[in-house]
Design a protein around this motif. Structure first.
Motif, PDB file in Angstrom:
ATOM      1  N   LYS A 145      33.313  24.933  29.954  1.00 48.28           N
ATOM      2  CA  LYS A 145      32.329  24.010  30.515  1.00 48.28           C
ATOM      3  C   LYS A 145      32.431  22.506  30.382  1.00 48.28           C
ATOM      4  CE  LYS A 145      29.800  27.379  32.645  1.00 48.28           C
ATOM      5  NZ  LYS A 145      30.164  27.355  34.229  1.00 48.28           N
ATOM      6  N   GLU A 151      35.440  21.521  32.158  1.00 44.88           N
ATOM      7  CA  GLU A 151      35.375  21.373  33.693  1.00 44.88           C
ATOM      8  C   GLU A 151      34.320  20.142  34.146  1.00 44.88           C
ATOM      9  OE1 GLU A 151      32.474  24.655  35.504  1.00 44.88           O
ATOM     10  OE2 GLU A 151      34.609  25.451  36.104  1.00 44.88           O
ATOM     11  N   GLU A 189      35.913  17.173  36.361  1.00 47.84           N
ATOM     12  CA  GLU A 189      35.180  17.054  37.634  1.00 47.84           C
ATOM     13  C   GLU A 189      34.642  15.547  37.829  1.00 47.84           C
ATOM     14  OE1 GLU A 189      31.481  19.214  38.124  1.00 47.84           O
ATOM     15  OE2 GLU A 189      32.491  21.085  38.380  1.00 47.84           O
ATOM     16  N   ARG A 217      41.673  23.406  39.063  1.00 48.86           N
ATOM     17  CA  ARG A 217      41.374  24.843  38.224  1.00 48.86           C
ATOM     18  C   ARG A 217      41.778  24.894  36.984  1.00 48.86           C
ATOM     19  NH1 ARG A 217      46.112  25.909  41.334  1.00 48.86           N
ATOM     20  NH2 ARG A 217      44.892  26.286  43.381  1.00 48.86           N
ATOM     21  N   ILE A 218      40.958  25.733  36.214  1.00 46.71           N
ATOM     22  CA  ILE A 218      41.289  25.938  34.842  1.00 46.71           C
ATOM     23  C   ILE A 218      41.594  27.338  34.772  1.00 46.71           C
ATOM     24  CG2 ILE A 218      40.266  26.344  32.516  1.00 46.71           C
ATOM     25  CD1 ILE A 218      38.213  23.805  33.536  1.00 46.71           C
ATOM     26  N   VAL A 260      44.649  22.995  32.632  1.00 44.91           N
ATOM     27  CA  VAL A 260      44.041  22.441  33.792  1.00 44.91           C
ATOM     28  C   VAL A 260      44.876  21.965  34.756  1.00 44.91           C
ATOM     29  CG1 VAL A 260      42.337  20.724  34.314  1.00 44.91           C
ATOM     30  CG2 VAL A 260      41.802  21.721  32.409  1.00 44.91           C
TER      31      VAL A 260
END
Length: 85
Positions: free
Chosen positions: A9, A12, A16, A37-38, A43
């Motif tokens: 999280k 991400e 982002e 994408r993870i 990543v």
């Protein structure tokens, strides 16, 4: 060993923000965009664009990849060079 849910999280959220600053303007995002994408401990950042001979179909071309090495608590970064290596 994969990243924990908390680490996923957090990563991400950071990626982002990074991608959002570098995405092209909304007017041309159907012609060129960035995504990520993870997967596992990695990543991947990629370009999204239409196929040259079929504009309705999209392709993803990898740009960079970062993999977290837990033993060193560091990120290993890879990118595609001009010779596609």
């Amino acid at each position: 060993m994969a990243l924990s849910e908390f680490e996923i999280k957090r990563t991400e959220s950071l990626v982002e923000k990074f991608i959002e600053k570098r995405r092209p303007s909304p007017e041309i995002r159907d012609q060129l965009d960035l995504g990520f994408r993870i997967k596992g401990q990695s990543v991947e950042i990629f370009e999204i664009r239409p196929v040259w001979n079929n504009p309705k179909k999209k392709i993803e071309e990898s740009v960079a990849k970062a993999t977290f090495v837990k033993t060193n608590k560091s990120w290993k970064i890879y990118w595609k060079r001009a010779d596609l290596k």
